[in-house]
Design a protein around this motif. Structure first.
Motif, PDB file in Angstrom:
ATOM      1  N   UNK A 108      22.709  22.143  12.429  1.00  0.00           N
ATOM      2  CA  UNK A 108      23.136  21.478  13.410  1.00  0.00           C
ATOM      3  C   UNK A 108      21.786  20.660  12.248  1.00  0.00           C
ATOM      4  N   UNK A 109      20.847  21.035  13.093  1.00  0.00           N
ATOM      5  CA  UNK A 109      19.396  19.778  12.444  1.00  0.00           C
ATOM      6  C   UNK A 109      18.571  20.973  11.638  1.00  0.00           C
ATOM      7  N   UNK A 110      18.322  19.948  10.893  1.00  0.00           N
ATOM      8  CA  UNK A 110      17.668  20.131   9.813  1.00  0.00           C
ATOM      9  C   UNK A 110      16.088  20.905   9.895  1.00  0.00           C
ATOM     10  N   UNK A 111      15.434  22.231   9.981  1.00  0.00           N
ATOM     11  CA  UNK A 111      14.497  21.918  10.916  1.00  0.00           C
ATOM     12  C   UNK A 111      12.797  21.283   9.924  1.00  0.00           C
ATOM     13  N   UNK A 112      12.343  21.187  10.757  1.00  0.00           N
ATOM     14  CA  UNK A 112      10.247  20.791  10.637  1.00  0.00           C
ATOM     15  C   UNK A 112       9.526  21.801  10.042  1.00  0.00           C
ATOM     16  N   UNK A 113      10.143  23.217  11.248  1.00  0.00           N
ATOM     17  CA  UNK A 113       8.543  24.687  10.565  1.00  0.00           C
ATOM     18  C   UNK A 113       9.065  25.423  11.289  1.00  0.00           C
ATOM     19  N   UNK A 114       9.306  26.656  10.850  1.00  0.00           N
ATOM     20  CA  UNK A 114       9.745  27.904  11.813  1.00  0.00           C
ATOM     21  C   UNK A 114       8.640  29.095  12.128  1.00  0.00           C
ATOM     22  N   UNK A 115       8.678  29.134  13.137  1.00  0.00           N
ATOM     23  CA  UNK A 115       7.461  30.168  13.685  1.00  0.00           C
ATOM     24  C   UNK A 115       7.803  31.370  14.194  1.00  0.00           C
ATOM     25  N   UNK A 116       7.058  32.495  14.767  1.00  0.00           N
ATOM     26  CA  UNK A 116       8.112  33.705  15.748  1.00  0.00           C
ATOM     27  C   UNK A 116       8.759  33.781  16.627  1.00  0.00           C
ATOM     28  N   UNK A 117       7.980  32.692  17.504  1.00  0.00           N
ATOM     29  CA  UNK A 117       7.760  32.183  18.973  1.00  0.00           C
ATOM     30  C   UNK A 117       8.504  31.059  18.893  1.00  0.00           C
ATOM     31  N   UNK A 118       8.935  30.103  17.822  1.00  0.00           N
ATOM     32  CA  UNK A 118       8.963  28.098  18.097  1.00  0.00           C
ATOM     33  C   UNK A 118       9.254  27.976  16.951  1.00  0.00           C
ATOM     34  N   UNK A 119      10.364  27.211  16.980  1.00  0.00           N
ATOM     35  CA  UNK A 119      10.745  26.312  16.060  1.00  0.00           C
ATOM     36  C   UNK A 119      10.765  24.607  16.176  1.00  0.00           C
ATOM     37  N   UNK A 120      10.580  23.785  15.197  1.00  0.00           N
ATOM     38  CA  UNK A 120      10.631  22.588  15.813  1.00  0.00           C
ATOM     39  C   UNK A 120      11.767  21.498  14.347  1.00  0.00           C
ATOM     40  N   UNK A 121      12.018  20.515  15.415  1.00  0.00           N
ATOM     41  CA  UNK A 121      13.650  20.019  14.234  1.00  0.00           C
ATOM     42  C   UNK A 121      13.272  18.781  14.762  1.00  0.00           C
ATOM     43  N   UNK A 122      13.113  17.786  13.488  1.00  0.00           N
ATOM     44  CA  UNK A 122      13.588  16.209  13.908  1.00  0.00           C
ATOM     45  C   UNK A 122      14.757  15.650  13.967  1.00  0.00           C
ATOM     46  N   UNK A 123      15.222  14.962  14.322  1.00  0.00           N
ATOM     47  CA  UNK A 123      16.340  13.703  14.080  1.00  0.00           C
ATOM     48  C   UNK A 123      15.721  12.573  13.947  1.00  0.00           C
ATOM     49  N   UNK A 124      16.083  11.823  12.996  1.00  0.00           N
ATOM     50  CA  UNK A 124      15.633  10.115  12.714  1.00  0.00           C
ATOM     51  C   UNK A 124      14.224  10.756  12.940  1.00  0.00           C
ATOM     52  N   UNK A 125      13.116  10.548  13.706  1.00  0.00           N
ATOM     53  CA  UNK A 125      11.949   9.869  14.390  1.00  0.00           C
ATOM     54  C   UNK A 125      11.473  10.874  15.293  1.00  0.00           C
ATOM     55  N   UNK A 126      12.351  11.358  16.104  1.00  0.00           N
ATOM     56  CA  UNK A 126      12.771  12.464  17.310  1.00  0.00           C
ATOM     57  C   UNK A 126      12.058  14.097  16.583  1.00  0.00           C
TER      58      UNK A 126
END
Length: 829
Positions: A691-709
């Motif tokens: 659904x979202x482009x991933x910013x970065x993925x770790x073993x126990x957490x990951x970050x997603x962005x949409x626009x500037x959020x």
């Protein structure tokens, strides 16, 4: 005061939903015949006396109340068209109710405690929609004769047989009967849908046979002796398995005992790397043999050797029958050691089951004691369903796999267990004779060489082979039979995946061998063994191979080129020399292979770019528009695949991009009882990344962005409660519109999470928003949050931005930062 909405012709709509009513207010009846619709859901009504005064009602909603008896007065509401009685505690419906409801078209009785239906229910002649799911029904014969019925739902009951006459009506278009111990037709037929059921009964009239088949899954830690036991049972005598010959992935074997029961043995590898693919093949209605190496067992390793497996079985197949099998007793010091370990394992397992039951009971009581339990009715119903599941764990049997008498003793015991109809009510099933004939014909074509030994054939080819020997069956019926054979594990055919619908694997073990070419515990070693000859064939060098190893070790990404080499080698070892077929499976420089598509379909891997971060500049998120990647080369063959389950690195990269947590972040915590299933978080990561482009993925957490959020998803699996946390960055939300967009992002993630949860029938979830005051451990409990993520979402989360809420410690925050507000689409309107 009830809310009266005036309509034309003096018709009134009454809204008394969620008022915590124990009795109906007298002023409701003053409007009497003028009331057209009455919404009385989410109250505490145990009876609805005088409801017959509203004689012109066309719609009545009594869902989510505390009704134990079906109100007889409803029979006097002869203008009634729609009736909601779901999510109560109704145990029976008296006769002489439905013959009077001549105009009733819609009836929802799901999630009650019905054991039987009134014999005159088929007199409700205009009924179009009927939902009886999540009850305790054993028979639906009284529904025969409902000639206008268009939709019927009877999932999660106790049905053993469905009446053929129910499916002879031309009007029935939608039907579901999943999660029943069905013998006729079997559940594997019913999950195919209405057309499969109708064809089943049509073919059954020609000829039938009774089959007794049980899928037996061998689970347990690595080197526990699963393969030895599996092969020894099949041969009826001890069969030693060398360490180098241990299971990689899954092995499948068949075995017919002297009582005519066909066992489908599925031997699952024990290394952790394979757990992530188990969900593809572990199915309900199975017999589980859990092997424990007694020679290496002690109380300290119970969690690893036994508890982990019991928990995962209970989460995935909570109605399963589990046989505890102690192996390697010959390596124990004496019989007393075996006896003591056997007793310790049994006591600990029983304690686990007791604590599970006790925890569910306590959680249900906690919800019942809340100020307004009606808001949590869906959660209470889930808990009640979980309480009805009975995982049966049999006493441990200790054996020496090298002794013929122990193998025979085990085999005799297993035969007795599977013939117990209380444990396996679905064992004996009735099938049309042609189902067996088609299965035999496929095997004959394999034996004769008409189908290659690797068992891969196109849909067109296999249908052509079968139509010759079964010209009485049309192509649609043959496809239905093939789909049944797929669901029972006899063949593999993923007709619901567009890119794979034309490829049929008539030998499932071969497909699994493709899986294990890249999903394996010794993958790094396999990469190191890639020869220079294989590298040259794909225009690669040894330094490319070194880069593949480094990327996989550090970032869990595997080059698509490396994947093609590994799978190509596995195909060659299996005797496949058809280069065109190999290219179709493993892919080429210009086209991705079918195997990768299959792994993506089952949430095993995620397409990514090789040796580079994914693009953080994803398109603006829009809830009503399908997300498209901003970099089209992500899915190209030159890219790579990320395998989140193989991630070993810490979360420093993620945290660097996220920054520090802030008390004002929007924070949602989804708690899992009894625990987060193994691999759940990584599969969720894959589903969110679609659904979202991933910013970065770790073993126990990951970050997603949409626009500037930015949105952070984090797994907590330490001591204590286990939960998945979703955080929206406070600094990214400067306006009310930004806050609403963040909630829209969270909504989609929670929708994916809810969909994934459905694959674990023994799982229970709770959602909290923690208090934002520093040091405060209070939280705000979400009501039935699934209402929020469905398209026609309930209004309970439509908060006014100016509203505030106070925690039990007296701290106040704006509601829109604790709970979802209106949707962004509503805001723009």
């Amino acid at each position: 005061m009830p809310i009266f909405n005036g309509c034309s012709n003096r018709k009134l709509e009454v809204n008394l939903a969620g008022r915590r009513l124990k009795l109906l207010p007298s002023d409701l009846f003053q409007k009497g015949q003028d009331v057209d619709k009455a919404d009385l859901q989410k109250n505490r009504l145990k009876e609805v006396t005088r409801i017959s005064c509203l004689s012109n009602l066309t719609e009545l909603n009594l869902s989510r109340n505390e009704l134990v008896e079906f109100p007889k007065e409803i029979s006097e509401l002869q203008q009634l068209v729609r009736l909601y009685m779901n999510q109560n505690n109704i145990k029976s419906i008296p006769n002489n109710i439905f013959p009077s409801l001549k105009k009733l078209q819609f009836l929802k009785m799901s999630t009650n405690k019905l054991r039987q239906l009134p014999s005159d229910m088929n007199k409700c002649e205009n009924l179009i929609y009927l939902n009886l799911s999540n009850n305790r029904l054993r028979d639906v014969q009284p529904l025969v004769g409902l000639g206008r019925l268009n939709e019927l739902y009877v999932e999660n009951n106790r049905l053993i047989e469905l009446p053929q006459a129910l499916f002879q009506t031309q009007n029935l278009e939608k039907f579901k009967a999943n999660s029943n111990p069905l013998r006729k037709p079997p559940e594997t037929i019913c999950v195919g849908g209405l057309k499969d059921i109708q064809n089943y009964f049509e073919m059954l009239e020609v000829s039938s046979f009774t089959i007794r088949t049980i899928k037996t899954m061998f689970l347990g830690s690595s080197m526990a002796g699963k393969s030895t036991v599996c092969r020894s049972l099949r041969h009826g005598c001890p069969v030693e398995v060398a360490e180098d010959d241990r299971t990689v992935g899954i092995e499948i074997q068949q075995f017919l005992n002297t009582d005519g029961v066909r066992f489908l043995f599925w031997d699952f590898a024990g290394q952790e790397e394979y757990y992530f693919t188990h969900h593809v093949f572990i199915t309900p209605q199975a017999f589980v043999i859990l092997a424990v190496d007694l020679s290496k067992y002690d109380a300290e390793c119970f969690r690893e050797k036994v508890g982990f497996w019991i928990n995962n079985i209970q989460l995935k197949v909570p109605n399963a029958v589990v046989l505890l099998l102690g192996t390697h007793v010959d390596c124990c010091s004496d019989e007393m050691e075996v006896h003591d370990k056997k007793r310790d394992i049994e006591e600990r397992v029983n304690q686990m089951l007791f604590e599970r039951k006790e925890s569910l009971e306590q959680q249900r009581k906690n919800l019942e004691e809340l100020e307004d339990p009606s808001l949590f009715y869906e959660q209470m119903c889930v808990i009640e369903r979980l309480e009805e599941y009975k995982l049966q764990v049999l006493d441990l049997i200790a054996i020496d796999c090298k002794k013929p008498e122990d193998i025979n003793r085990l085999l005799h015991y297993i035969n007795g267990v599977v013939l117990d109809t209380d444990k396996f009510p679905f064992l004996e099933q009735t099938l049309p004779q042609c189902y067996k004939d088609v299965e035999n014909a496929i095997q004959d074509h394999l034996d004769s060489g008409n189908i290659p030994q690797h068992g891969i054939v196109t849909q067109r080819e296999i249908l052509a082979h079968l139509i010759i020997s079964h010209n009485e069956l049309d192509l649609d019926k043959l496809r239905i039979i093939l789909q049944y054979l797929h669901r029972t594990g006899i063949i593999m055919w993923y007709w619901d995946i567009p890119d794979l619908m034309d490829m049929v694997f008539v030998k499932p073990s071969f497909l699994i061998s493709l899986f294990k070419a890249i999903v394996r515990h010794d993958l790094v070693s396999m990469l190191k063994e890639i020869s220079r000859r294989d590298l040259k064939r794909v225009n690669s060098l040894e330094k490319h191979r070194d880069a593949w190893i480094e990327d996989f070790t550090n970032k869990a990404t595997l080059s698509n080129v490396a994947i093609r080499i590994l799978v190509h080698a596995e195909l060659k070892r299996s005797g496949v020399d058809d280069e065109e077929l190999i290219d179709e499976i493993v892919g080429t420089k210009k086209k991705a292979g079918n195997l990768i598509r299959l792994l993506q379909h089952f949430d095993v891997c995620l397409p990514t770019k090789e040796s580079a971060q994914l693009n953080p500049r994803a398109p603006e998120f829009c809830p009503n528009r399908k997300w498209q990647p901003s970099s089209p080369d992500v899915c190209e063959p030159k890219g790579a695949c990320l395998f989140p389950s193989f991630l070993q690195r810490d979360n420093l990269d993620v945290m660097q991009m996220w920054g520090q947590d802030n008390l004002e972040d929007i924070t949602v915590q989804v708690y899992f009882l009894p625990e987060i299933p193994h691999g759940f978080f990584h599969r969720l990561v894959i589903r969110i990344c679609s659904i979202y482009f991933t910013f970065w993925i770790g073993k126990e957490q990951c970050l997603y962005t949409s626009g500037n959020r930015r949105l952070l998803v984090r797994e907590h699996t330490g001591k204590g409660d286990q939960f998945i946390e979703i955080r929206g960055k406070h600094s990214d939300m400067s306006t009310a519109a930004d806050i609403l967009k963040a909630w829209d992002m969270i909504k989609v993630i929670m929708m994916r999470l809810a969909q994934l949860t459905q694959q674990w029938r023994g799982l229970c979830q709770y959602v909290h928003s923690p208090c934002k005051h520093k040091g405060c451990k209070a939280y705000f409990e979400w009501a039935d949050w699934q209402d929020w993520i469905v398209p026609d979402a309930c209004e309970q989360f439509n908060m006014d931005p100016e509203d505030k809420m106070t925690c039990r410690n007296g701290h106040t925050r704006r509601t829109e930062l604790l709970f979802p507000a209106r949707s962004y689409a509503d805001l723009k309107n």
